[in-house]
Scaffold this motif. Structure first.
Motif, PDB file in Angstrom:
ATOM      1  N   PHE A  48     -18.565  -5.460 -14.813  1.00 19.84           N
ATOM      2  CA  PHE A  48     -17.286  -4.860 -15.184  1.00 19.84           C
ATOM      3  C   PHE A  48     -16.601  -4.338 -13.936  1.00 19.84           C
ATOM      4  O   PHE A  48     -17.218  -4.241 -12.879  1.00 19.84           O
ATOM      5  N   LYS A  49     -15.313  -3.999 -14.089  1.00 14.85           N
ATOM      6  CA  LYS A  49     -14.550  -3.434 -12.976  1.00 14.85           C
ATOM      7  C   LYS A  49     -14.181  -1.989 -13.307  1.00 14.85           C
ATOM      8  O   LYS A  49     -13.392  -1.749 -14.197  1.00 14.85           O
ATOM      9  N   PRO A  50     -14.746  -1.011 -12.592  1.00 16.17           N
ATOM     10  CA  PRO A  50     -14.271   0.363 -12.727  1.00 16.17           C
ATOM     11  C   PRO A  50     -12.946   0.479 -11.967  1.00 16.17           C
ATOM     12  O   PRO A  50     -12.862   0.103 -10.804  1.00 16.17           O
ATOM     13  N   PHE A  51     -11.917   0.972 -12.642  1.00  9.44           N
ATOM     14  CA  PHE A  51     -10.618   1.094 -11.994  1.00  9.44           C
ATOM     15  C   PHE A  51      -9.954   2.404 -12.365  1.00  9.44           C
ATOM     16  O   PHE A  51     -10.271   3.009 -13.378  1.00  9.44           O
ATOM     17  N   ALA A  52      -9.028   2.827 -11.500  1.00  4.07           N
ATOM     18  CA  ALA A  52      -8.225   4.019 -11.750  1.00  4.07           C
ATOM     19  C   ALA A  52      -6.760   3.628 -11.626  1.00  4.07           C
ATOM     20  O   ALA A  52      -6.371   2.954 -10.673  1.00  4.07           O
ATOM     21  N   GLY A  53      -5.961   4.018 -12.605  1.00  7.61           N
ATOM     22  CA  GLY A  53      -4.566   3.619 -12.660  1.00  7.61           C
ATOM     23  C   GLY A  53      -3.614   4.681 -12.127  1.00  7.61           C
ATOM     24  O   GLY A  53      -3.792   5.875 -12.366  1.00  7.61           O
ATOM     25  N   ILE A  54      -2.592   4.201 -11.406  1.00  9.13           N
ATOM     26  CA  ILE A  54      -1.599   5.090 -10.818  1.00  9.13           C
ATOM     27  C   ILE A  54      -0.302   4.298 -10.607  1.00  9.13           C
ATOM     28  O   ILE A  54      -0.330   3.061 -10.529  1.00  9.13           O
ATOM     29  N   GLU A  55       0.812   4.998 -10.484  1.00 12.83           N
ATOM     30  CA  GLU A  55       2.078   4.339 -10.212  1.00 12.83           C
ATOM     31  C   GLU A  55       1.975   3.568  -8.896  1.00 12.83           C
ATOM     32  O   GLU A  55       1.415   4.058  -7.922  1.00 12.83           O
ATOM     33  N   ARG A  56       2.563   2.380  -8.875  1.00 14.53           N
ATOM     34  CA  ARG A  56       2.443   1.477  -7.728  1.00 14.53           C
ATOM     35  C   ARG A  56       2.925   2.112  -6.423  1.00 14.53           C
ATOM     36  O   ARG A  56       2.338   1.895  -5.364  1.00 14.53           O
ATOM     37  N   GLY A  57       3.976   2.890  -6.468  1.00 11.80           N
ATOM     38  CA  GLY A  57       4.536   3.504  -5.272  1.00 11.80           C
ATOM     39  C   GLY A  57       3.651   4.565  -4.646  1.00 11.80           C
ATOM     40  O   GLY A  57       3.936   5.042  -3.544  1.00 11.80           O
ATOM     41  N   LYS A  58       2.558   4.930  -5.296  1.00 11.36           N
ATOM     42  CA  LYS A  58       1.661   5.950  -4.760  1.00 11.36           C
ATOM     43  C   LYS A  58       0.496   5.358  -3.984  1.00 11.36           C
ATOM     44  O   LYS A  58      -0.419   6.066  -3.591  1.00 11.36           O
ATOM     45  N   LEU A  59       0.532   4.037  -3.744  1.00 12.36           N
ATOM     46  CA  LEU A  59      -0.465   3.364  -2.922  1.00 12.36           C
ATOM     47  C   LEU A  59       0.264   2.689  -1.769  1.00 12.36           C
ATOM     48  O   LEU A  59       1.304   2.073  -1.973  1.00 12.36           O
ATOM     49  N   ALA A  60      -0.282   2.830  -0.562  1.00 12.10           N
ATOM     50  CA  ALA A  60       0.323   2.209   0.621  1.00 12.10           C
ATOM     51  C   ALA A  60      -0.762   1.566   1.476  1.00 12.10           C
ATOM     52  O   ALA A  60      -1.816   2.169   1.714  1.00 12.10           O
ATOM     53  N   ILE A  61      -0.498   0.354   1.926  1.00 11.51           N
ATOM     54  CA  ILE A  61      -1.398  -0.327   2.863  1.00 11.51           C
ATOM     55  C   ILE A  61      -1.149   0.281   4.238  1.00 11.51           C
ATOM     56  O   ILE A  61      -0.008   0.349   4.692  1.00 11.51           O
ATOM     57  N   THR A  62      -2.190   0.743   4.910  1.00  7.21           N
ATOM     58  CA  THR A  62      -2.047   1.373   6.226  1.00  7.21           C
ATOM     59  C   THR A  62      -2.559   0.485   7.362  1.00  7.21           C
ATOM     60  O   THR A  62      -2.304   0.769   8.525  1.00  7.21           O
ATOM     61  N   LYS A  63      -3.297  -0.556   7.011  1.00 10.39           N
ATOM     62  CA  LYS A  63      -3.823  -1.473   8.029  1.00 10.39           C
ATOM     63  C   LYS A  63      -4.065  -2.822   7.376  1.00 10.39           C
ATOM     64  O   LYS A  63      -4.588  -2.889   6.267  1.00 10.39           O
ATOM     65  N   GLY A  64      -3.670  -3.883   8.064  1.00 11.49           N
ATOM     66  CA  GLY A  64      -4.019  -5.223   7.642  1.00 11.49           C
ATOM     67  C   GLY A  64      -3.185  -5.825   6.528  1.00 11.49           C
ATOM     68  O   GLY A  64      -3.673  -6.693   5.807  1.00 11.49           O
ATOM     69  N   GLU A  65      -1.941  -5.419   6.408  1.00 10.57           N
ATOM     70  CA  GLU A  65      -1.108  -5.984   5.338  1.00 10.57           C
ATOM     71  C   GLU A  65      -1.045  -7.509   5.418  1.00 10.57           C
ATOM     72  O   GLU A  65      -1.026  -8.198   4.391  1.00 10.57           O
ATOM     73  N   SER A  66      -1.063  -8.052   6.630  1.00 11.82           N
ATOM     74  CA  SER A  66      -1.021  -9.512   6.781  1.00 11.82           C
ATOM     75  C   SER A  66      -2.325 -10.172   6.341  1.00 11.82           C
ATOM     76  O   SER A  66      -2.391 -11.393   6.201  1.00 11.82           O
ATOM     77  N   GLU A  67      -3.370  -9.381   6.099  1.00  8.09           N
ATOM     78  CA  GLU A  67      -4.666  -9.914   5.670  1.00  8.09           C
ATOM     79  C   GLU A  67      -4.847  -9.872   4.158  1.00  8.09           C
ATOM     80  O   GLU A  67      -5.927 -10.162   3.648  1.00  8.09           O
ATOM     81  N   LEU A  68      -3.786  -9.506   3.425  1.00 12.61           N
ATOM     82  CA  LEU A  68      -3.893  -9.463   1.971  1.00 12.61           C
ATOM     83  C   LEU A  68      -3.853 -10.867   1.389  1.00 12.61           C
ATOM     84  O   LEU A  68      -3.117 -11.730   1.859  1.00 12.61           O
ATOM     85  N   MET A  69      -4.635 -11.079   0.366  1.00 14.66           N
ATOM     86  CA  MET A  69      -4.650 -12.332  -0.384  1.00 14.66           C
ATOM     87  C   MET A  69      -4.338 -11.963  -1.833  1.00 14.66           C
ATOM     88  O   MET A  69      -5.092 -11.198  -2.456  1.00 14.66           O
ATOM     89  N   ILE A  70      -3.225 -12.473  -2.328  1.00 15.06           N
ATOM     90  CA  ILE A  70      -2.745 -12.088  -3.655  1.00 15.06           C
ATOM     91  C   ILE A  70      -2.912 -13.261  -4.614  1.00 15.06           C
ATOM     92  O   ILE A  70      -2.396 -14.349  -4.365  1.00 15.06           O
TER      93      ILE A  70
END
Length: 147
Positions: A48-70
């Motif tokens: 299973f995946k344990p997850f915590a939900g929050i508004e999208r604007g409250k998360l920011a990538i601080t390193k490696g944005e070019s390394e994201l795979m969507i």
């Protein structure tokens, strides 16, 4: 004198396995759950995946944005590190929220999963042994958030 102001929110750090991608997220999660759907099992390689939900604007990538795979669309996807494959978060609810993979957090959030969802499709080899409420699919509208 007692203040009516909210206490300052913690900022939590998270990262992928190899450290190529790092993020910060407000420690103000609205809900948390354990998802047993087949997609979450496949993307985590776990029961299973344990997850915590929050508004999208409250998360920011601080390193490696070019390394994201969507995998998916801008407003509905699973976001991984393209180098090590770690699942970092899922964009859900028409892009308004993210479900942070709790295993990718470095800091300890104050929230804990409060229920299990999609237990109707859980792995047959896994037995849920806690007393948290279980839902066959999404949480009913009158139940806790997190579907």
């Amino acid at each position: 004198m007692t203040s009516l102001e909210e206490p300052p929110r913690r900022i939590l750090a998270g990262k992928c396995y190899c450290g190529a991608v790092e993020y910060v997220v407000a420690g103000a999660f609205l809900y948390a759950a354990n998802c047993h759907c087949s997609n979450c099992r496949r993307t985590t390689g776990s029961a299973f995946k344990p997850f915590a939900g929050i508004e999208r604007g409250k998360l920011a990538i601080t390193k490696g944005e070019s390394e994201l795979m969507i995998f998916g669309e801008e407003d509905a996807n699973n976001t991984h590190c393209r180098i090590c494959g770690s699942l970092l978060f899922s964009v859900v609810r028409d892009g308004a929220f993210v479900h942070v993979a709790m295993g990718s957090l470095i800091d300890d959030p104050t929230i804990r999963p409060t229920h299990h969802i999609f237990v109707g499709s859980k792995a047959p080899w896994f037995t849920i042994v806690d007393d948290l409420p279980q839902f066959e699919e999404h949480v009913p509208p009158s139940g806790p958030q997190g579907g």
